[in-house]
Design a protein around this motif. Structure first.
Motif, PDB file in Angstrom:
ATOM      1  N   GLU A  60       0.824  -1.218   0.000  1.00  0.00           N
ATOM      2  CA  GLU A  60       0.000   0.000   0.000  1.00  0.00           C
ATOM      3  C   GLU A  60       0.852   1.261   0.000  1.00  0.00           C
ATOM      4  N   PRO A  61       1.888   1.374   0.866  1.00  0.00           N
ATOM      5  CA  PRO A  61       2.725   2.585   0.839  1.00  0.00           C
ATOM      6  C   PRO A  61       3.407   2.799  -0.507  1.00  0.00           C
ATOM      7  N   ALA A  62       3.873   1.715  -1.138  1.00  0.00           N
ATOM      8  CA  ALA A  62       4.535   1.851  -2.435  1.00  0.00           C
ATOM      9  C   ALA A  62       3.548   2.306  -3.507  1.00  0.00           C
ATOM     10  N   ALA A  63       2.352   1.739  -3.482  1.00  0.00           N
ATOM     11  CA  ALA A  63       1.335   2.140  -4.456  1.00  0.00           C
ATOM     12  C   ALA A  63       1.007   3.617  -4.319  1.00  0.00           C
ATOM     13  N   ARG A  64       0.872   4.076  -3.075  1.00  0.00           N
ATOM     14  CA  ARG A  64       0.527   5.477  -2.841  1.00  0.00           C
ATOM     15  C   ARG A  64       1.669   6.412  -3.243  1.00  0.00           C
ATOM     16  N   ALA A  65       2.896   6.072  -2.814  1.00  0.00           N
ATOM     17  CA  ALA A  65       4.037   6.946  -3.087  1.00  0.00           C
ATOM     18  C   ALA A  65       4.378   6.992  -4.578  1.00  0.00           C
ATOM     19  N   LEU A  66       4.438   5.832  -5.215  1.00  0.00           N
ATOM     20  CA  LEU A  66       4.810   5.795  -6.629  1.00  0.00           C
ATOM     21  C   LEU A  66       3.723   6.374  -7.525  1.00  0.00           C
ATOM     22  N   SER A  67       2.468   6.248  -7.128  1.00  0.00           N
ATOM     23  CA  SER A  67       1.382   6.867  -7.899  1.00  0.00           C
ATOM     24  C   SER A  67       1.535   8.382  -7.895  1.00  0.00           C
ATOM     25  N   GLU A  68       1.936   8.917  -6.753  1.00  0.00           N
ATOM     26  CA  GLU A  68       2.119  10.367  -6.655  1.00  0.00           C
ATOM     27  C   GLU A  68       3.340  10.817  -7.443  1.00  0.00           C
ATOM     28  N   ILE A  69       4.437  10.073  -7.332  1.00  0.00           N
ATOM     29  CA  ILE A  69       5.661  10.443  -8.045  1.00  0.00           C
ATOM     30  C   ILE A  69       5.477  10.337  -9.556  1.00  0.00           C
ATOM     31  N   LEU A  70       4.870   9.228 -10.000  1.00  0.00           N
ATOM     32  CA  LEU A  70       4.740   8.956 -11.434  1.00  0.00           C
ATOM     33  C   LEU A  70       3.493   9.577 -12.051  1.00  0.00           C
ATOM     34  N   GLU A  71       2.653  10.203 -11.205  1.00  0.00           N
ATOM     35  CA  GLU A  71       1.425  10.851 -11.681  1.00  0.00           C
ATOM     36  C   GLU A  71       0.533   9.853 -12.407  1.00  0.00           C
ATOM     37  N   ILE A  72       0.305   8.714 -11.742  1.00  0.00           N
ATOM     38  CA  ILE A  72      -0.584   7.682 -12.274  1.00  0.00           C
ATOM     39  C   ILE A  72      -1.663   7.386 -11.232  1.00  0.00           C
ATOM     40  N   GLU A  73      -2.674   6.621 -11.601  1.00  0.00           N
ATOM     41  CA  GLU A  73      -3.807   6.363 -10.731  1.00  0.00           C
ATOM     42  C   GLU A  73      -3.425   5.418  -9.581  1.00  0.00           C
ATOM     43  N   TYR A  74      -3.739   5.845  -8.362  1.00  0.00           N
ATOM     44  CA  TYR A  74      -3.417   5.050  -7.172  1.00  0.00           C
ATOM     45  C   TYR A  74      -4.135   3.704  -7.195  1.00  0.00           C
ATOM     46  N   GLU A  75      -5.415   3.689  -7.536  1.00  0.00           N
ATOM     47  CA  GLU A  75      -6.192   2.451  -7.517  1.00  0.00           C
ATOM     48  C   GLU A  75      -5.610   1.416  -8.485  1.00  0.00           C
ATOM     49  N   ASP A  76      -5.208   1.873  -9.680  1.00  0.00           N
ATOM     50  CA  ASP A  76      -4.629   0.947 -10.661  1.00  0.00           C
ATOM     51  C   ASP A  76      -3.304   0.386 -10.164  1.00  0.00           C
ATOM     52  N   THR A  77      -2.490   1.249  -9.561  1.00  0.00           N
ATOM     53  CA  THR A  77      -1.186   0.813  -9.058  1.00  0.00           C
ATOM     54  C   THR A  77      -1.353  -0.177  -7.911  1.00  0.00           C
TER      55      THR A  77
END
Length: 433
Positions: free
Chosen positions: A86-103
């Motif tokens: 969960e932390p990786a999905a949230r952090a990388l979604s923000e950095i990469l500007e992609i959808e959190y739910e998909d990640t």
């Protein structure tokens, strides 16, 4: 009995030791590198080092297309610690500007060994991903070097240059025509593998260096091209041209194309963005298959290079072809006279002289000088359809020019003698049989 047992034991020992000696001989003498190679194969893996695509320059040295280093971010969810999903999905979604739910959904597939997060990120974004992984001890996030195509001049020569796909293969224009020449040879590097057999972030020695693609230099002069695009854009706006305007500048001595444009043109950096705001709004208002079909049609329309893919009435410039044919066959001389009454009837249709002119009696030479329509219809009648068609072919107007751009139309609209009408003698492609 005991002696026989000792003999058998000795024979068995000799056979065993002999077999071991033979095996050692094969391993150490005959195949000394075999096990070393197998061990290395278990620890190291070859990875592709993308080759930059060849550059494209104008004849005056302006850089029109180049390749930039970028990075593709992938992940192996199987290697990611459960507590970091969960932390990786949230952090990388923000950095990469992609959808959190998909990640999060991708990372939650705990048996997956590969998924794409985002292609073609810049150095800053790639370094942000790397820093977060190091700080949090996250494994399984892969940062792979890649290249992407860029067009430094932006909205310039889009219809000629074309563009590439996400794998840097040419899809349109010169990028498609010279795709094989522009494509480089990928290199290869060794990467370490962990116990799961997945790539670790440390790179080892380079095995094969990447070889860039060939450089392509055009006959296009960037200064002339800029002037032509500016002039055509102004004309299209002034006259509210709905179907785009077309312009070509050619060196008449060599046939080299110095400039070519269809305006308005698209930016090859963002070729799929619809440049016509009204059409873009219409497409955006649709949904589902209707939107997909409308979007595809709009994109194909703006990508179309009308200078080579469309047919046009040549206009009065075609009188030069008619004049040359008439003089060469001898059906007319420069001093032959014709009458211009301002209009002439051909097969029940009236054709007027341009701007309402009435030239009266005029010679062949005078008719050519003033571009008189009735005069050249009479010249075309003397020439006849067969002769006209023969010269049409002799001037190369019944086949493609062979320009090195994809999409050139292969033939003219009226190219056989039985379809030649008199009005073509002054440039209108209309048949009045």
């Amino acid at each position: 009995m005991r002696r026989r047992a000792h003999i058998l034991a000795g024979i068995l020992a000799l056979v065993c030791f002999g077999g071991l000696l033979v095996r050692l001989f094969l391993l150490q003498v005959m195949d000394p590198d075999g096990y070393a190679a197998r061990a290395a194969d278990q620890q190291l893996r070859g990875a592709t080092l993308p080759a930059p695509r060849g550059k494209i320059y104008s004849s005056d040295g302006t850089l029109l297309a180049a390749s930039e280093t970028c990075w593709t971010i992938r992940a192996s969810p199987r290697e990611l610690d459960d507590a970091l999903v969960e932390p990786a999905a949230r952090a990388l979604s923000e950095i990469l500007e992609i959808e959190y739910e998909d990640t999060l959904e991708k990372f939650s597939q705990r048996t997956s060994n590969d998924c794409l997060l985002r292609r073609r990120v810049d150095r800053e974004m790639a370094e942000a991903v790397r820093s977060w992984c190091i700080e949090n001890g996250a494994e399984g996030i892969q940062i792979r070097q890649d290249t992407k195509r860029v067009y430094p001049e932006g909205d310039f020569m889009g219809g000629i240059l074309g563009f590439t796909d996400v794998d840097n293969a040419g899809l349109w224009g010169l990028e498609l025509k010279y795709n094989e020449e522009l494509t480089g040879q990928n290199g290869e590097i060794l990467t370490a593998k962990n116990a799961w057999g997945y790539d670790m972030p440390t790179h080892y020695q380079t095995l094969v260096d990447a070889v860039p693609g060939n450089t392509l230099t055009l006959t296009i002069d960037a200064n002339i091209q800029h002037w032509l695009e500016s002039a055509m854009d102004a004309a299209v706006r002034e006259h509210n041209v709905a179907q785009r305007g077309v312009g070509i500048v050619m060196d008449v001595q060599t046939g080299a194309i110095l400039a070519m444009t269809s305006q308005p043109d698209y930016d090859p950096n963002t070729p799929r963005q619809i440049i016509n705001e009204e059409i873009r709004a219409q497409v955006d208002a649709l949904t589902g298959e209707a939107r997909s079909a409308a979007l595809q049609e709009a994109q194909q329309t703006q990508w179309r290079n009308k200078a080579i893919s469309d047919l046009y009435e040549p206009g009065s410039v075609f009188k030069l072809i008619t004049a040359a044919a008439a003089l060469d066959t001898g059906v007319c001389t420069p001093t032959d006279t014709f009458v211009c009454a301002g209009k002439i009837n051909v097969a029940g249709t009236w054709f007027r002289c341009a701007n309402g002119h009435i030239h009266g009696v005029e010679t062949f030479a005078q008719g050519l000088a003033v571009s008189c329509n009735p005069c050249f219809i009479q010249i075309g009648a003397r020439l006849g359809k067969e002769n006209f068609c023969n010269y049409f072919e002799a001037f190369g107007l019944r086949e493609a020019t062979g320009i090195d751009l994809p999409g050139e139309i292969k033939r003219s609209e009226y190219y056989t003698a039985d379809r030649m009408g008199l009005v073509q003698s002054f440039g209108l492609l209309k048949n009045n049989e």
